[in-house]
Design a protein around this motif. Structure first.
Motif, PDB file in Angstrom:
ATOM      1  N   VAL A 269      -2.605  -6.497  -3.480  1.00 16.88           N
ATOM      2  CA  VAL A 269      -1.753  -6.013  -2.401  1.00 16.88           C
ATOM      3  C   VAL A 269      -2.634  -5.608  -1.225  1.00 16.88           C
ATOM      4  O   VAL A 269      -3.555  -4.808  -1.382  1.00 16.88           O
ATOM      5  CB  VAL A 269      -0.916  -4.801  -2.868  1.00 16.88           C
TER       6      VAL A 269
ATOM      7  N   ARG B 259      -5.156  -3.693  -6.489  1.00 16.15           N
ATOM      8  CA  ARG B 259      -4.631  -4.638  -7.480  1.00 16.15           C
ATOM      9  C   ARG B 259      -3.534  -3.931  -8.254  1.00 16.15           C
ATOM     10  O   ARG B 259      -3.724  -2.824  -8.748  1.00 16.15           O
ATOM     11  CB  ARG B 259      -5.741  -5.086  -8.441  1.00 16.15           C
ATOM     12  N   GLU B 260      -2.366  -4.557  -8.332  1.00 13.83           N
ATOM     13  CA  GLU B 260      -1.268  -4.003  -9.132  1.00 13.83           C
ATOM     14  C   GLU B 260      -1.663  -4.032 -10.590  1.00 13.83           C
ATOM     15  O   GLU B 260      -2.212  -5.002 -11.075  1.00 13.83           O
ATOM     16  CB  GLU B 260       0.019  -4.821  -8.937  1.00 13.83           C
ATOM     17  N   ARG B 261      -1.354  -2.957 -11.276  1.00 13.74           N
ATOM     18  CA  ARG B 261      -1.632  -2.871 -12.714  1.00 13.74           C
ATOM     19  C   ARG B 261      -0.319  -2.910 -13.475  1.00 13.74           C
ATOM     20  O   ARG B 261       0.674  -2.353 -13.031  1.00 13.74           O
ATOM     21  CB  ARG B 261      -2.378  -1.586 -13.013  1.00 13.74           C
ATOM     22  N   ASP B 262      -0.367  -3.558 -14.619  1.00 13.22           N
ATOM     23  CA  ASP B 262       0.836  -3.655 -15.474  1.00 13.22           C
ATOM     24  C   ASP B 262       1.181  -2.318 -16.076  1.00 13.22           C
ATOM     25  O   ASP B 262       0.414  -1.476 -16.311  1.00 13.22           O
ATOM     26  CB  ASP B 262       0.635  -4.678 -16.588  1.00 13.22           C
TER      27      ASP B 262
END
Length: 82
Positions: free
Chosen positions: A9, A79-82
């Protein structure tokens, strides 16, 4: 093999395009990962959009999440994390 997906992002389109180009060169990808515009939830202003670089499928396997974090941080992203 499990599906791997990284979503980076970034606040600006130029930054997202730079990251996509750098990932292609650094990781030896056949093409740049796609850059997608995503409006923030509840925001109508076009300036409040985020830009996403999406890595999935074979291109995402073997990428070091710490390297992706560092790359996006240079451009004020994450960074998007799960």
């Amino acid at each position: 093999m499990t599906d791997v997906r990284h979503i980076l992002v970034l606040p600006e389109r130029d930054a997202a395009e730079e990251v996509a180009e750098e990932l292609r060169d650094r990781c030896g990808l056949a093409e740049e990962p796609p850059v997608v515009r995503e409006a923030l939830a509840g925001e109508d202003d076009a300036e409040d959009a985020q830009w996403l670089v999406v890595l999935e499928g074979p291109a995402a396997h073997g990428l070091d999440p710490a390297e992706l974090d560092a790359l996006t941080a240079v451009h004020d992203g994450w960074r998007e994390r799960d």
